[in-house]
Design a protein around this motif. Structure first.
Motif, PDB file in Angstrom:
ATOM      1  N   ARG A 130       0.811  -1.199   0.000  1.00  0.00           N
ATOM      2  CA  ARG A 130       0.000   0.000   0.000  1.00  0.00           C
ATOM      3  C   ARG A 130       0.857   1.267   0.000  1.00  0.00           C
ATOM      4  NH1 ARG A 130      -4.419  -0.916  -0.303  1.00  0.00           N
ATOM      5  NH2 ARG A 130      -4.902   1.234   0.196  1.00  0.00           N
ATOM      6  N   LEU A 131       0.212   2.343  -0.454  1.00  0.00           N
ATOM      7  CA  LEU A 131       0.939   3.608  -0.587  1.00  0.00           C
ATOM      8  C   LEU A 131       1.508   4.082   0.757  1.00  0.00           C
ATOM      9  CD1 LEU A 131       1.372   5.927  -2.833  1.00  0.00           C
ATOM     10  CD2 LEU A 131      -0.321   7.151  -1.480  1.00  0.00           C
ATOM     11  N   ALA A 132       0.771   3.839   1.832  1.00  0.00           N
ATOM     12  CA  ALA A 132       1.147   4.396   3.127  1.00  0.00           C
ATOM     13  C   ALA A 132       2.575   4.033   3.531  1.00  0.00           C
ATOM     14  CB  ALA A 132       0.162   3.934   4.200  1.00  0.00           C
ATOM     15  N   ASP A 133       3.024   2.816   3.198  1.00  0.00           N
ATOM     16  CA  ASP A 133       4.390   2.440   3.580  1.00  0.00           C
ATOM     17  C   ASP A 133       5.239   2.071   2.359  1.00  0.00           C
ATOM     18  OD1 ASP A 133       3.141   0.096   2.978  1.00  0.00           O
ATOM     19  OD2 ASP A 133       3.513  -0.887   4.903  1.00  0.00           O
ATOM     20  N   ALA A 134       4.893   2.678   1.226  1.00  0.00           N
ATOM     21  CA  ALA A 134       5.628   2.366   0.005  1.00  0.00           C
ATOM     22  C   ALA A 134       6.865   3.248  -0.130  1.00  0.00           C
ATOM     23  CB  ALA A 134       4.722   2.562  -1.212  1.00  0.00           C
ATOM     24  N   ASP A 135       7.868   2.713  -0.818  1.00  0.00           N
ATOM     25  CA  ASP A 135       9.083   3.485  -1.124  1.00  0.00           C
ATOM     26  C   ASP A 135       9.023   4.073  -2.527  1.00  0.00           C
ATOM     27  OD1 ASP A 135      10.615   2.480   1.302  1.00  0.00           O
ATOM     28  OD2 ASP A 135      10.079   0.601   0.302  1.00  0.00           O
ATOM     29  N   VAL A 136       8.241   3.414  -3.372  1.00  0.00           N
ATOM     30  CA  VAL A 136       8.154   3.855  -4.755  1.00  0.00           C
ATOM     31  C   VAL A 136       6.732   3.579  -5.230  1.00  0.00           C
ATOM     32  CG1 VAL A 136       8.920   1.602  -5.689  1.00  0.00           C
ATOM     33  CG2 VAL A 136       9.255   3.668  -7.049  1.00  0.00           C
ATOM     34  N   TRP A 137       6.226   4.404  -6.131  1.00  0.00           N
ATOM     35  CA  TRP A 137       4.910   4.135  -6.711  1.00  0.00           C
ATOM     36  C   TRP A 137       4.958   4.542  -8.167  1.00  0.00           C
ATOM     37  CZ3 TRP A 137       1.606   1.669  -3.413  1.00  0.00           C
ATOM     38  CH2 TRP A 137       0.363   1.295  -3.955  1.00  0.00           C
ATOM     39  N   LEU A 138       4.372   3.714  -9.015  1.00  0.00           N
ATOM     40  CA  LEU A 138       4.323   4.033 -10.441  1.00  0.00           C
ATOM     41  C   LEU A 138       2.865   4.188 -10.859  1.00  0.00           C
ATOM     42  CD1 LEU A 138       6.393   2.367 -13.275  1.00  0.00           C
ATOM     43  CD2 LEU A 138       3.989   2.935 -13.589  1.00  0.00           C
ATOM     44  N   LEU A 139       2.530   5.351 -11.383  1.00  0.00           N
ATOM     45  CA  LEU A 139       1.170   5.616 -11.865  1.00  0.00           C
ATOM     46  C   LEU A 139       1.222   5.708 -13.383  1.00  0.00           C
ATOM     47  CD1 LEU A 139       0.276   8.432  -9.299  1.00  0.00           C
ATOM     48  CD2 LEU A 139      -0.722   6.126  -9.312  1.00  0.00           C
ATOM     49  N   ALA A 140       0.476   4.832 -14.060  1.00  0.00           N
ATOM     50  CA  ALA A 140       0.497   4.829 -15.523  1.00  0.00           C
ATOM     51  C   ALA A 140      -0.890   5.110 -16.070  1.00  0.00           C
ATOM     52  CB  ALA A 140       1.002   3.482 -16.048  1.00  0.00           C
ATOM     53  N   GLY A 141      -1.008   6.141 -16.887  1.00  0.00           N
ATOM     54  CA  GLY A 141      -2.296   6.451 -17.506  1.00  0.00           C
ATOM     55  C   GLY A 141      -3.361   6.802 -16.504  1.00  0.00           C
ATOM     56  N   THR A 142      -2.960   7.409 -15.409  1.00  0.00           N
ATOM     57  CA  THR A 142      -3.931   7.878 -14.422  1.00  0.00           C
ATOM     58  C   THR A 142      -3.437   9.191 -13.849  1.00  0.00           C
ATOM     59  OG1 THR A 142      -5.084   7.374 -12.349  1.00  0.00           O
ATOM     60  CG2 THR A 142      -2.887   6.421 -12.610  1.00  0.00           C
ATOM     61  N   ASN A 143      -4.373  10.067 -13.583  1.00  0.00           N
ATOM     62  CA  ASN A 143      -4.035  11.410 -13.104  1.00  0.00           C
ATOM     63  C   ASN A 143      -4.819  11.703 -11.834  1.00  0.00           C
ATOM     64  OD1 ASN A 143      -3.095  14.049 -12.991  1.00  0.00           O
ATOM     65  ND2 ASN A 143      -4.641  14.808 -14.415  1.00  0.00           N
ATOM     66  N   PRO A 144      -4.461  11.007 -10.748  1.00  0.00           N
ATOM     67  CA  PRO A 144      -5.296  11.083  -9.544  1.00  0.00           C
ATOM     68  C   PRO A 144      -5.441  12.496  -8.976  1.00  0.00           C
ATOM     69  CG  PRO A 144      -3.207   9.957  -9.084  1.00  0.00           C
ATOM     70  CD  PRO A 144      -3.326  10.087 -10.567  1.00  0.00           C
ATOM     71  N   VAL A 145      -4.490  13.381  -9.252  1.00  0.00           N
ATOM     72  CA  VAL A 145      -4.633  14.741  -8.702  1.00  0.00           C
ATOM     73  C   VAL A 145      -5.946  15.362  -9.192  1.00  0.00           C
ATOM     74  CG1 VAL A 145      -3.652  17.079  -8.753  1.00  0.00           C
ATOM     75  CG2 VAL A 145      -2.171  15.110  -8.329  1.00  0.00           C
ATOM     76  N   VAL A 146      -6.372  14.979 -10.392  1.00  0.00           N
ATOM     77  CA  VAL A 146      -7.659  15.455 -10.910  1.00  0.00           C
ATOM     78  C   VAL A 146      -8.763  14.417 -10.724  1.00  0.00           C
ATOM     79  CG1 VAL A 146      -8.896  15.973 -13.054  1.00  0.00           C
ATOM     80  CG2 VAL A 146      -6.768  17.148 -12.515  1.00  0.00           C
ATOM     81  N   SER A 147      -8.457  13.150 -10.990  1.00  0.00           N
ATOM     82  CA  SER A 147      -9.529  12.140 -11.036  1.00  0.00           C
ATOM     83  C   SER A 147      -9.793  11.487  -9.694  1.00  0.00           C
ATOM     84  CB  SER A 147      -9.166  11.037 -12.037  1.00  0.00           C
ATOM     85  OG  SER A 147      -8.078  10.265 -11.536  1.00  0.00           O
ATOM     86  N   GLY A 148      -8.874  11.612  -8.750  1.00  0.00           N
ATOM     87  CA  GLY A 148      -9.051  10.864  -7.508  1.00  0.00           C
ATOM     88  C   GLY A 148      -9.114   9.369  -7.782  1.00  0.00           C
ATOM     89  N   ASN A 149      -8.429   8.939  -8.819  1.00  0.00           N
ATOM     90  CA  ASN A 149      -8.490   7.510  -9.133  1.00  0.00           C
ATOM     91  C   ASN A 149      -7.192   6.865  -8.672  1.00  0.00           C
ATOM     92  OD1 ASN A 149      -9.179   5.017 -10.266  1.00  0.00           O
ATOM     93  ND2 ASN A 149      -8.422   5.585 -12.257  1.00  0.00           N
ATOM     94  N   GLY A 150      -6.199   6.810  -9.515  1.00  0.00           N
ATOM     95  CA  GLY A 150      -4.912   6.283  -9.067  1.00  0.00           C
ATOM     96  C   GLY A 150      -4.783   4.802  -9.251  1.00  0.00           C
ATOM     97  N   GLY A 151      -5.858   4.132  -9.619  1.00  0.00           N
ATOM     98  CA  GLY A 151      -5.698   2.776 -10.075  1.00  0.00           C
ATOM     99  C   GLY A 151      -6.285   1.694  -9.224  1.00  0.00           C
ATOM    100  N   ASP A 152      -6.950   0.801  -9.879  1.00  0.00           N
ATOM    101  CA  ASP A 152      -7.283  -0.517  -9.392  1.00  0.00           C
ATOM    102  C   ASP A 152      -8.079  -0.582  -8.105  1.00  0.00           C
ATOM    103  OD1 ASP A 152      -7.251  -2.946 -10.321  1.00  0.00           O
ATOM    104  OD2 ASP A 152      -5.289  -3.546  -9.623  1.00  0.00           O
TER     105      ASP A 152
END
Ligand code: MGD
Ligand code: MGD
Ligand code: SF4
Ligand code: MO
Length: 718
Positions: free
Chosen positions: A166-188
């Motif tokens: 999960r993001l809370a304890d992640a060291d790296v995150w890859l977002l592909a084809g998603t723009n959560p700053v606008v969509s609040g999505n971020g994937g899956d």
């Protein structure tokens, strides 16, 4: 409820949460004379922490705007809509459905479940309960015009049952084809970056998370990234094959996880061996150093996932691209291991025990109901929305003749707009449950006017996978609904009852003579949860549930034997096709890409006056591309694809890669004197480039031509 001192007595401030998108932001509503005067972010809300977005703040317009339906409507012979009593509407709809089923069988009846249905806790289960009783197989939803590639991946690769990092304890995150700053999505649906997205990402980066964004546009999210790769639209599958190539060639994969849970790592390695960073550069336009850097940064982890959105799931190789991103997570072992704290976010729901084991690919869609349209089969009980128009128009004994639309707007959302409109117009019965005269409602024989979000009681059971921690919220109705409207669920319950169908809800058969209240139904759907419903109703800002302190368990008795399949034969063939396909530009040298805007969620908000800047749906291009085309910022242009043509204005936008065009969806209207921009689905075809399993059309990376609007074009009235 509170009435601040010195304020008019008809003013109240109520606490609730917004139900326009999955973010479910906590809000304070200033209500004057029974109407929303102001929407404020609820600073005491533990998840959204005071955040709201522009459309959420315009909830007053959505509830009280001039286009709000305050009573159900019936279409007359001359096409006008006139008010009708709800009970009479339900009786006539039931009678017409009965006649259609008697003549053509249950498969002539279809249900389309739209986006807004999902934000009302009671609507999806009640709509499904009615639908089950019909005996029809024709179930459609927006999932299959959105991210059904994720279903395909799970069925072809298998699933790991221990949970995801999960993001809370992640060291790296890859977002592909998603723009959560606008969509609040971020994937899956994993709740990565749904609430208060830009603060969430900034805070994660401040504690050391490295963010990789893959997007042909320097999106609002890409602007926050440590590394931004901008591949040519539609080439993500090759990029991810290249990233896998680097990771495997450099031995950066998680050997132990792969050995234990993956079946065919050598087959994967063989499939990606030729996809070198140099080849990636040729196909995707990404510099080899950037591909290597992304691969190393991601593999270095040690924790954090790659997640995706519509930019991948709507592309020309969507099932393949999604598959390779999922494989990247497996190869890097980004799942929870035995003994680690389990993902315990189910609060009103109950989750099964997490176990450190995989279930292999089921390929259940190979056994699903088979449509006569192209032999496409149901996946997870749904037929793909990409074939809905054909299901209605193409002759056949089980042709769809009656369609019920719940919280959706297929007339605006589905590809091949002309064909979709023709299909909807040709139905014997179209019923649309919608608080506004949407494009779909405008074509409907009956429009059922429901309550809007702040007029109904609700809880967040359906949203739990999107919260970053165990959290639940209940809201009572905080506005009095207009007298002529009903709650969405009530329509489906009454329709089932009028049709003589028993309704099974939350495991019980409901008594039609004494229908439960919304509160009772909400309590029923939460009774397997781990907080008491009474405690929930007494927590106005929501309730953070205690951590369960459960851990991921060992594999079950036979569990150790199942493995994920990383590179099955059909995926391998899709990769080969993606590598050998020639870029056909010719007449259509530009690539039209999808994007979302802050001010609207799909069609909701597009018609609110003054909300969307400019009020329309311009085509954004890089200023240098505009200059090369001899088109000025703001000038009228045409955008043409093999499937259609639209007129809009050009907008200069430096965030776009050269050669790409970016427009949003669900804009425009088909009449009623309203006019707000153009609908991009006139450009989207359903014949070419659709995915084999889920009939997903290509809706991003669509080849188009851009031309100045000639005086000839101008003569045609819109
Ligand atoms: N070309 C192209 N097409 C696309 C996309 C794209 O990117 N490009 N995106 C696709 C995606 S991801 C999606 S999800 C679909 C969206 O497809 P839909 O979900 O069909 O479209 P929406 O506009 O969200 O429809 C929601 C409807 O619900 C109504 N509504 C609002 N509140 C309520 C309520 O409380 N009850 C009820 N019953 N109705 C309510 C709204 O007025 C609106 O008419 O579009 C898809 N189409
Ligand atoms: N404000 C707002 N929020 C929404 C919605 C909305 O309409 N408005 N809709 C909701 C719905 S229904 C959904 S499904 C989600 C979707 O949520 P997201 O998937 O995050 O949708 P977008 O914000 O459009 O982000 C898609 C990104 O993909 C990029 N892109 C386009 N083509 C490609 C490509 O070929 N490859 C790559 N790598 N990237 C590409 C676009 O430039 C864009 O930045 O958002 C939900 N939230
Ligand atoms: S629409 Fe805006 S305010 Fe409402 S939940 Fe989504 S992000 Fe929050
Ligand atoms: Mo969506």
């Amino acid at each position: 409820m509170s009435t601040p001192e010195g304020v008019r007595p008809d003013f109240v401030r109520r606490t609730s949460y917004c139900r326009l998108c999955a973010s479910s932001c906590g809000v304070l509503l200033d209500i004057e004379d029974g109407r929303i005067a102001r929407v404020l972010g609820d600073a005491a809300h533990p998840i959204s922490r005071g955040y709201t977005c522009p459309k959420g703040r315009r909830a007053g317009d959505l509830a009280h705007g001039p286009d709000r339906l305050t009573t159900s409507m019936r279409r007359t012979a001359d096409g006008a809509h006139v008010p009708v009593a709800f009970g009479a509407a339900v009786d006539d709809i039931a009678a017409r459905l009965r006649a259609i089923v008697a003549r053509y069988g249950p498969d002539a009846v279809a249900l389309f479940m739209g986006t807004q249905q999902n934000f009302a806790a009671l609507t999806p289960p009640m709509a499904r309960a009615w639908f089950r009783g019909t005996g029809s197989h024709k179930l459609f939803s927006t999932m299959t015009i959105d991210q059904s590639a994720k279903w395909v991946v799970a069925e072809r690769m298998g699933t790991y049952l221990g949970g995801r990092q999960r993001l809370a304890d992640a060291d790296v995150w890859l977002l592909a084809g998603t723009n959560p700053v606008v969509s609040g999505n971020g994937g899956d649906g994993d709740g990565a970056v749904v609430q208060n997205p830009s603060v969430t990402l900034r805070e994660a980066r401040a504690r050391g998370l490295r963010l990789i964004v893959v997007d042909p546009r320097r999106s609002e999210t890409a602007a926050l990234a440590d590394l931004h790769l901008a591949p040519k639209p539609g080439t993500d599958a090759v990029l991810f094959a290249g990233i896998l190539n680097v990771i495997l060639a450099e031995g950066r994969h998680d050997r132990e996880f792969c050995a234990r849970h993956a079946e065919d790592l050598p087959a994967l390695a063989a499939a990606v061996i030729e996809v070198t960073p140099t080849l990636v550069q040729r196909i995707c336009g990404v510099h080899p150093d950037q591909t290597r850097l992304a691969a190393r940064m991601f593999a270095h982890g040690p924790r954090g996932m790659a997640t995706t959105g519509t930019g991948l799931c709507m592309g020309p190789h969507s099932n393949l691209a999604e598959h390779l991103v999922a494989v990247l997570n497996v190869v890097c072992g980004r799942y929870l291991r035995e003994g680690e704290p389990a993902d315990d976010r189910a609060v009103l729901n109950r989750s099964g025990p997490a176990r450190a084991e995989a279930v292999g690919p089921s390929r259940a869609y190979e056994r699903g109901f088979r449509s006569r349209i192209g032999g496409i089969r149901a996946i997870r009980g749904e037929l793909p929305s990409g074939i809905l128009a054909d299901e209605i128009l193409e002759p056949g004994p089980d042709r769809v003749r009656a369609l019920i639309v719940s919280g959706g707007n297929p007339a605006a959302a589905l590809p091949d707009r002309d064909r979709t409109l023709r299909a909807l117009r040709s139905l014997d019965l179209l019923v649309c449950v919608d608080p506004r005269m949407s494009d779909t409602a405008a074509l409907a024989h009956y429009v059922i006017a429901p309550t809007t979000m702040y007029e109904r009681a609700d809880h967040t059971a359906i949203m739990e996978p999107f919260f970053p921690e165990p959290f639940a919220q209940y809201t009572p109705p905080v506005l009095t609904p207009p007298p002529g409207v009903v709650e969405d669920w009530r329509f489906f319950l009454d329709l089932a009852t009028a049709s003589g169908q028993p309704v099974k809800f939350a495991g019980r058969i409901l008594d039609p003579a004494a229908p439960p209240s919304a509160e009772q139904l909400l309590a029923m759907t939460a009774e397997r949860g781990r907080v008491r419903f009474d405690d929930l109703t007494e927590a106005p800002h929501g309730l953070r549930a205690r951590r369960l302190e459960s851990v991921v368990g060992p594999p079950g008795a036979d569990g150790g034997g199942h493995r994920l399949t990383l590179m099955p034969g059909d995926v391998r063939a899709e990769l080969r096709a993606a590598l050998t396909e020639r870029a056909v530009s010719g007449d259509f040298p530009w690539r039209l890409t999808v994007r979302r805007i802050r001010e609207a969620i799909n069609s909701t908000g597009t018609g609110v006056p003054g909300l969307v800047p400019g009020g329309a749906n311009p085509a954004a291009l890089h200023p240098d591309d505009l200059a090369a085309l001899g088109i000025a910022d703001g000038e009228a242009i045409t955008v043409r694809s093999v499937s259609g043509l639209l007129r809009t204005t050009a907008r200069a936008d430096r965030t776009l890669a050269r050669g790409t065009v970016s427009m949003t969806h669900c804009f425009g209207s088909i009449g009623q004197g309203r006019s707000f921009g153009v609908n991009v689905n006139v450009l989207i075809g359903t014949r070419d480039g659709t995915q084999a399993i889920n009939a997903m059309p290509t809706m991003t990376a669509v080849p188009v031509a851009i031309e100045r609007l000639t005086s000839q074009d101008r003569k045609v009235t819109p």
